[in-house]
Scaffold this motif. Structure first.
Motif, PDB file in Angstrom:
ATOM      1  N   PRO A 125       0.843  -1.169  -0.082  1.00 36.73           N
ATOM      2  CA  PRO A 125      -0.128  -0.001  -0.068  1.00 36.73           C
ATOM      3  C   PRO A 125       0.880   1.309   0.124  1.00 36.73           C
ATOM      4  N   LEU A 126       0.047   2.392  -0.382  1.00 30.71           N
ATOM      5  CA  LEU A 126       0.707   3.708  -0.274  1.00 30.71           C
ATOM      6  C   LEU A 126       0.272   4.470   0.730  1.00 30.71           C
ATOM      7  N   ASP A 127       0.820   5.289   1.321  1.00 30.16           N
ATOM      8  CA  ASP A 127       0.271   6.491   2.243  1.00 30.16           C
ATOM      9  C   ASP A 127       0.228   7.959   1.671  1.00 30.16           C
ATOM     10  N   LEU A 128      -0.815   8.541   1.900  1.00 28.88           N
ATOM     11  CA  LEU A 128      -0.932   9.838   1.285  1.00 28.88           C
ATOM     12  C   LEU A 128      -1.541  11.008   2.372  1.00 28.88           C
ATOM     13  N   HIS A 129      -0.857  11.947   2.308  1.00 33.72           N
ATOM     14  CA  HIS A 129      -1.161  12.828   3.512  1.00 33.72           C
ATOM     15  C   HIS A 129      -1.158  14.398   2.443  1.00 33.72           C
ATOM     16  N   ILE A 130      -2.157  14.986   2.518  1.00 37.25           N
ATOM     17  CA  ILE A 130      -2.282  16.283   1.873  1.00 37.25           C
ATOM     18  C   ILE A 130      -2.456  17.238   3.147  1.00 37.25           C
ATOM     19  N   TYR A 131      -1.608  18.519   2.846  1.00 33.62           N
ATOM     20  CA  TYR A 131      -1.693  19.338   3.878  1.00 33.62           C
ATOM     21  C   TYR A 131      -2.071  20.641   3.234  1.00 33.62           C
ATOM     22  N   GLU A 132      -2.819  21.424   3.528  1.00 36.03           N
ATOM     23  CA  GLU A 132      -3.438  22.785   3.058  1.00 36.03           C
ATOM     24  C   GLU A 132      -2.892  23.746   3.863  1.00 36.03           C
ATOM     25  N   ASN A 133      -2.261  24.939   3.124  1.00 33.17           N
ATOM     26  CA  ASN A 133      -1.628  25.878   3.894  1.00 33.17           C
ATOM     27  C   ASN A 133      -2.776  26.448   5.124  1.00 33.17           C
ATOM     28  N   ASP A 134      -1.999  26.706   6.171  1.00 36.63           N
ATOM     29  CA  ASP A 134      -2.704  27.240   7.186  1.00 36.63           C
ATOM     30  C   ASP A 134      -3.767  26.556   7.971  1.00 36.63           C
ATOM     31  N   SER A 135      -3.774  25.108   7.532  1.00 35.36           N
ATOM     32  CA  SER A 135      -4.763  24.457   8.304  1.00 35.36           C
ATOM     33  C   SER A 135      -4.434  23.745   9.617  1.00 35.36           C
ATOM     34  N   TYR A 136      -3.128  23.550   9.860  1.00 41.65           N
ATOM     35  CA  TYR A 136      -2.467  23.015  11.019  1.00 41.65           C
ATOM     36  C   TYR A 136      -3.245  21.739  11.646  1.00 41.65           C
ATOM     37  N   HIS A 137      -3.347  20.884  10.721  1.00 39.04           N
ATOM     38  CA  HIS A 137      -4.032  19.556  11.092  1.00 39.04           C
ATOM     39  C   HIS A 137      -3.641  18.516  10.310  1.00 39.04           C
ATOM     40  N   THR A 138      -3.543  17.053  10.547  1.00 44.25           N
ATOM     41  CA  THR A 138      -3.184  16.191   9.764  1.00 44.25           C
ATOM     42  C   THR A 138      -4.382  15.240   9.346  1.00 44.25           C
ATOM     43  N   ASP A 139      -5.590  15.865   9.089  1.00 41.31           N
ATOM     44  CA  ASP A 139      -6.763  15.024   8.802  1.00 41.31           C
ATOM     45  C   ASP A 139      -6.695  14.128   7.291  1.00 41.31           C
ATOM     46  N   ARG A 140      -6.317  14.931   6.569  1.00 40.29           N
ATOM     47  CA  ARG A 140      -6.449  14.512   5.105  1.00 40.29           C
ATOM     48  C   ARG A 140      -5.486  13.431   4.701  1.00 40.29           C
ATOM     49  N   GLN A 141      -5.652  12.336   5.190  1.00 41.90           N
ATOM     50  CA  GLN A 141      -4.451  11.121   4.996  1.00 41.90           C
ATOM     51  C   GLN A 141      -5.189  10.129   4.598  1.00 41.90           C
ATOM     52  N   ARG A 142      -4.852   9.118   3.760  1.00 43.77           N
ATOM     53  CA  ARG A 142      -5.464   8.082   3.145  1.00 43.77           C
ATOM     54  C   ARG A 142      -4.503   7.008   2.598  1.00 43.77           C
ATOM     55  N   ARG A 143      -5.013   5.652   2.769  1.00 40.88           N
ATOM     56  CA  ARG A 143      -4.060   4.655   2.420  1.00 40.88           C
ATOM     57  C   ARG A 143      -4.553   4.061   1.091  1.00 40.88           C
ATOM     58  N   ILE A 144      -3.704   3.954   0.311  1.00 38.33           N
ATOM     59  CA  ILE A 144      -3.983   3.459  -1.239  1.00 38.33           C
ATOM     60  C   ILE A 144      -3.664   1.917  -1.068  1.00 38.33           C
ATOM     61  N   GLU A 145      -4.387   1.035  -1.036  1.00 41.27           N
ATOM     62  CA  GLU A 145      -4.468  -0.516  -1.101  1.00 41.27           C
ATOM     63  C   GLU A 145      -4.507  -0.888  -2.272  1.00 41.27           C
TER      64      GLU A 145
END
Length: 243
Positions: A194-214
């Motif tokens: 699998p691949l791990d993905l994290h998208i960080y939007e400027n000035d959001s200060y959180h790690t919510d946008r994560q996904r595993r690509i199976e």
């Protein structure tokens, strides 16, 4: 071996890593290479590792241990005032682990070697990414070098160089990374899903946008199949070389 990419866009940061580890051609397993720390509203930090698995796990364990009881442990990745200081801490920790593991002292090409991509944003600063070398030194991402790769980099780099655009949307960047990873996976057995993905939007200060690509992920399968067909079609349209 592994493959990790950290990319800076005008809208934020994108991180992707594979999870394959190997100790020979017939001994493959999976291990997470992407790790995140955050204080909502204050900071978001993402770290990806490549190299000796024992070394990278020790680095992450030390960073984790020193961040869980903030009032008792120092230095902590959650107490650094800037991303530059975070990179310094990661570099120091990596150098410490390699030096401790190697009985003859640290060398950049020994079997305990590892490298790290660390990026994110701390309030008051801009989103950024650093590439940390085994010796503990590091470089920061720039407009001329808008993405960093570690691990098995050569197969996935050509499409990044040709197609990267700082103005692309997150969805477009993920599509580009999928193609880069697919090229690497098809060329080297030591990189895989699998691949791990994290998208960080400027000035959001959180790690919510994560996904595993199976394996079998619909979006990944469609994207890579379409890319393969497009390459074949483009090749057929090229002028025939006369011999």
């Amino acid at each position: 071996m592994t493959y990790c990419v950290g990319m800076r866009l005008n809208y934020g940061l994108v991180f992707m890593s594979d999870t394959r580890t190997n100790a020979g051609v017939d001994n493959f397993s999976s291990a997470r290479k992407m790790f995140t720390w955050s204080i909502p509203g204050e900071r978001s930090i993402t770290l990806m590792t490549a190299g000796n698995l024992a070394t990278t796990q020790a680095v992450v364990s030390l960073l984790e241990e020193r961040s869980k009881a903030v009032e008792d442990r120092d230095p902590s990745i959650l107490r650094q005032s800037t991303m530059f200081q975070v990179a310094r801490l990661v570099g120091t920790t990596l150098k410490e682990v390699i030096s401790y593991s190697s009985p003859t002292g640290q060398t950049a090409d020994d079997r305990f070697s590892a490298s790290v991509i660390v990026g994110g944003q701390i309030k008051g600063g801009q989103p950024t990414i650093f590439l940390v070398y085994p010796a503990g030194n590091f470089i920061e991402i720039t407009e001329d070098s808008p993405f960093f790769q570690i691990g098995e980099t050569k197969y996935g780099k050509p499409i990044l160089v040709r197609a990267y655009d700082a103005d692309m949307r997150f969805e477009e960047a993920v599509r580009l990374l999928m193609v880069s990873f697919d090229s690497t996976i098809k060329s080297n057995l030591s990189v895989g899903l699998p691949l791990d993905l994290h998208i960080y939007e400027n000035d959001s200060y959180h790690t919510d946008r994560q996904r595993r690509i199976e394996e079998g992920d619909v979006a990944y399968t469609k994207t890579t199949a379409a890319w393969s067909n497009a390459l074949k079609s483009a090749l057929e349209q090229l002028e025939t070389f006369e011999i």
